[in-house]
Every structure is written in structure tokens, then in C-alpha cells.
Design an enzyme around this catalytic site. Structure first.
Site, short mmCIF file in Angstrom:
data_model
loop_
_atom_site.label_atom_id
_atom_site.label_comp_id
_atom_site.label_asym_id
_atom_site.label_seq_id
_atom_site.Cartn_x
_atom_site.Cartn_y
_atom_site.Cartn_z
N GLU A 96 16.53 25.73 -52.32
CA GLU A 96 16.25 25.56 -50.88
C GLU A 96 14.74 25.49 -50.71
OE1 GLU A 96 17.59 28.68 -48.28
OE2 GLU A 96 17.35 27.45 -46.49
N TRP A 131 15.02 32.98 -39.27
CA TRP A 131 14.83 31.64 -39.83
C TRP A 131 15.03 30.55 -38.78
CZ3 TRP A 131 17.16 35.73 -42.26
CH2 TRP A 131 16.55 36.14 -43.45
N GLN A 150 18.71 38.40 -51.38
CA GLN A 150 17.69 37.66 -50.62
C GLN A 150 16.31 37.66 -51.31
OE1 GLN A 150 17.60 36.24 -46.90
NE2 GLN A 150 16.14 35.33 -48.32
N HIS A 183 24.72 33.88 -41.88
CA HIS A 183 24.19 35.21 -42.20
C HIS A 183 24.47 36.12 -41.01
CE1 HIS A 183 21.79 33.96 -45.80
NE2 HIS A 183 22.05 32.79 -45.24
N HIS A 226 28.95 28.98 -44.20
CA HIS A 226 27.66 29.58 -44.60
C HIS A 226 26.95 30.10 -43.36
CE1 HIS A 226 24.01 29.53 -47.43
NE2 HIS A 226 23.60 30.08 -46.29
N ASP A 251 24.53 28.34 -40.70
CA ASP A 251 23.55 29.17 -41.42
C ASP A 251 23.02 30.33 -40.59
OD1 ASP A 251 22.02 30.08 -43.50
OD2 ASP A 251 20.73 28.35 -43.66
ZN LIG Z 1 21.65 30.87 -45.97
#
Ligand SMILES: [Zn+2]
Length: 421
Positions: free
Chosen positions: A218, A320, A157, A64, A62, A314
Site C-alpha cells: 500500500e 486515514w 499495524q 477498520h 475491508h 476501508d
Molecule cells: Zn486497511
């Protein structure tokens, strides 16, 4: 290629492994250490593992890649919340173009390969009418296929049903060749839309014959319960092992009575879980004062219940999360601490969480693992077993993919000047 003096996970002996035509042709336990000083050069097709751990490559299930290396562009996430991250990313999105994405993705993939990863599942944002991120990632997946496995998730998203044309963009992404259908039910405008989106995701997976990986619950909200909808749909449509719930951080805040009921469904459904320890400890609990939630899903309990769960990074330097370095051993270290999986037994099989369990999530177990007849893809780690690799954060010394060397690293050498005695 021949590898001597290798340790294999959970085995007491030293092993010799032989490789022919990119596959493991023989794996034999040795009687003892084979003394062969000449055997230490991968270029000569002879590798002396010297008692170090040889294991299946790390799996990053996982990440991005489309957003990697964009932190602070144009603005930094000041609050540290998931939702500000989504806002900051929406400011960066209009600046995306193919060249920008290619450059950042290649740098990030290099970082992952340097740290032993050979299988990646990346999310690609489809809440962008141009789909430039998704298309570029699909193109790179095809271009890089001899060097690394990449699965691309079509990830809405800003919402599958709440974002204008979200569903059409998802279908375009699947038609372009995305491997996995994504979702984000807790970000849809209403509970009804969130639930509907989970049904839609499963329908699309069936119609296009794709895997599923949802950013599911999440959020710290204990009332965010889309996981039960996803697991139930997966169970009824018999898709369980092809479906993954990522994050599920709300499960941290569910009450135990509900969780006990939920686990029965999760187990029956056979779905997979991905937890992102560094990301979740950073983004969750942001609306708490004290006590402050950890905000990770119940990794220890899922694992003990025999449900497949793996760790992921991630983000690498994105809106993020502004750290990250491609080292899954770091995520593993954080995860075991945060989830209190620090027993002796936990350490013996710790690497499962970034190897075998990730491979199961990606549905690649038919071609993954140290077994005769399978592709000769492996890494060599500083350390002799899971415990020592974890404790010392052992470096990846060598990564071999289908019999070809992908990367090598010389271990760092420390010279002491004053401690000698
Ligand atoms: Zn993610």
C-alpha cells in the site's frame, strides 16, 4: 415469508421467492406482474418487491472498525498520507478502552446494516500490548452473530516483525480467536523483514487454520513487490483462495513487463484482491506533483484476467480518511470511475464487485447467494438492475437475514411545485 414481483440480477423475468425456516425454499419465474395490492408489508410475511432488484447482501470485505469515528482525536491528519494516518492513530491508541470501542463499532455496524451490508471483514490492530481492540471486536463478533457476520483480521499495524513483540501479539490474537492473519510488509523496516513477514503469515495461517488478508504494497513505490512473495507462498502451500491481498496500490506503478509476468503467478495462485477506491485515491499519489497517480491497483485488468477482485470502504471517519458513510455503492461508483470500468458491459455486472466477489474473498460462498436451499439473506434495492441501481445510487429499501427483517427504509418522495405540466 413470500416475496413477489422481484427482479433478480442478470435475469429478464419477475420472480417469486419463498422462504421457510430461514432458507429459500422456492424461487420461480413469474408469467407477468402479480397484482396484489395487499402484499407490501414485510411484517405480514408478504413482500411485493414491485419490480425492484432483489440481490444478495452487500459485503464489506475491508474496514477498520476499531479506528472508525476517531478522525481528529486528538489530532487531524494534515498531510493526507497513509504514514501520517498511522502516526495519528498511534496517538489515539493509548486512549482506547472497551467501552469506547464498543460504542463506535456498534454505531458503525448500524451504518453498514442500514446500507445493505450483512458480511463484514474488519481489521483489528494488534500493535497494542493490551489487544483491547482485537478482543473487543472478537467479543462483538460473537455477540452480534445473529444479526451480522463479522470476520476479525489480526492486523499488525506497526509491523509484524518490526514492532516490539509483534509476532507474540499476533499469536495471542489468533489464540483469542481472530479469524484471519494480517500483515503489512511494506511498513516493515527492511525488504528482508517484509519478505520474511509474508512467509510467517502463511505459516501462521497453516498452523492455526485461519484465512489470510494482508495490507500488501500500500504505497506508490514501484519497487514494493511483496505481492509476489505472498502469492508464491500461497501457491506453494495451496492456500490461494483462502488468501487476500488488500490494496496492492504499488501495482499501479509497476512497469507493464513486470506486471505481465506477475499476473501469471497471481492467476495460478488463486488469491483474492481487495481495492479501496475512496481510500486509495485519497492517500496515494501524495508524493507526486503532476502528473499525479491515481494509485489504485489494476482492478480492471485483474478482473479481465479472471482474478477475483472486490471493492471495500476501508475507513469511516478515521485518521486515514475523514469521510465515509457505510455506502458501498459510493465506493463502487468511485472505483468504476477511477479504474475506467465504464463500459456498458462493466455496468451490467457492476454489483459483483460489492457482492459475489466480496463473498468469495471472505470464503462464505457456501452460504451466500440467491439460491434454493441457501440462507434467505437478501436486500431489496431502488432500481431494477445493476446499471440503474449504480446510476441512481439506489437506496437499500429492505434487508432480510435468514428470513428475518434487519432493516426497512421508506424511499424518499420528491414533490415538485413548479415543474408540473
Ligand atoms: Zn486497511
Amino acid at each position: 415469508m413470500k416475496i413477489i414481483n422481484a427482479r433478480l440480477r442478470k435475469q429478464p423475468d419477475l420472480y417469486t421467492l419463498e422462504v421457510e425456516d430461514g432458507l429459500f425454499s422456492a424461487i420461480r419465474a413469474q408469467q407477468g406482474y402479480i397484482d396484489n395490492a395487499a402484499a407490501n408489508n414485510p411484517a405480514d410475511d408478504m413482500i411485493n418487491a414491485d419490480g425492484k432488484l432483489l440481490c444478495a447482501p452487500f459485503v464489506e470485505p475491508h474496514i477498520h472498525l476499531d479506528a472508525a469515528l476517531t478522525a481528529g482525536e486528538p489530532n487531524w491528519n494534515q498531510s493526507g498520507t497513509l504514514f501520517e494516518g498511522i502516526e495519528r492513530w498511534s496517538e489515539r491508541k493509548p486512549m482506547l478502552n472497551e467501552q469506547d470501542i464498543r460504542q463506535r463499532v456498534l454505531k458503525t455496524v448500524e451504518l453498514l446494516v442500514a446500507n445493505g451490508v450483512q458480511h463484514i471483514r474488519t481489521h483489528a490492530d494488534t500493535s497494542d500490548p493490551t489487544l483491547v481492540g482485537l478482543k473487543t471486536l472478537c467479543d462483538l463478533r460473537d455477540e452480534l452473530k445473529d444479526r451480522i457476520d463479522i470476520q476479525v483480521v489480526a492486523f499488525p499495524q506497526d509491523g509484524l516483525l518490526s514492532f516490539p513483540n509483534g509476532l507474540q501479539l499476533m499469536e495471542q490474537a489468533l489464540e483469542y480467536g481472530a479469524d484471519v492473519v494480517g500483515g503489512i510488509p511494506h511498513f516493515e523496516y527492511t525488504r528482508e523483514l517484509g519478505e520474511q513477514s509474508m512467509k510467517t503469515v502463511i505459516e501462521l495461517a497453516l498452523r492455526y487454520d485461519r484465512l489470510v488478508d494482508v495490507h500488501c504494497d500500500e504505497i506508490d513505490d514501484p519497487n514494493s513487490r511483496f505481492l509476489e512473495v505472498l502469492a508464491c507462498e500461497a501457491l506453494f502451500k495451496e492456500l490461494g483462495p483462502r488468501v487476500t491481498a488488500s490494496h496492492t496500490t504499488a501495482m499501479h506503478s509497476y512497469d507493464n513487463a513486470y506486471c505481465s509476468k506477475l499476473f501469471r503467478l497471481l492467476k495460478q495462485s488463486g488469491i483474492n484482491f481487495v481495492s479501496c477506491p475512496t481510500e486509495s485515491i485519497h492517500l496515494q499519489g501524495r508524493f507526486d506533483s503532476y502528473p499525479k497517480r491515481r494509485g489504485l491497483t489494476r482492478v480492471k485488468e485483474l478482473n479481465e484476467a479472471g482474478i477475483n477482485v472486490c471493492f471495500a470502504e476501508d475507513s469511516i471517519f478515521d485518521p486515514w480518511y475523514s469521510l465515509g458513510n457505510g455506502k458501498l455503492l459510493r465506493s463502487l461508483d468511485f472505483g468504476l470511475h477511477i479504474c475506467q470500468m465504464m463500459g456498458y458491459k462493466d455496468f451490467q455486472s457492476a454489483l459483483d464487485l460489492i457482492t459475489d466477489n466480496g463473498a468469495r474473498t471472505l470464503n462464505i460462498t457456501d452460504r451466500y447467494g440467491i439460491e434454493t436451499g441457501k440462507p434467505a439473506s437478501f436486500i431489496l434495492l431502488e432500481g431494477e438492475d445493476d446499471y440503474s441501481v449504480l446510476r441512481n445510487q439506489g437506496e437499500v429499501l429492505l434487508s432480510v437475514r435468514q428470513g428475518e427483517v434487519l432493516m426497512q427504509r421508506q424511499p424518499a418522495r420528491v414533490v415538485f411545485n413548479r415543474l408540473a405540466h
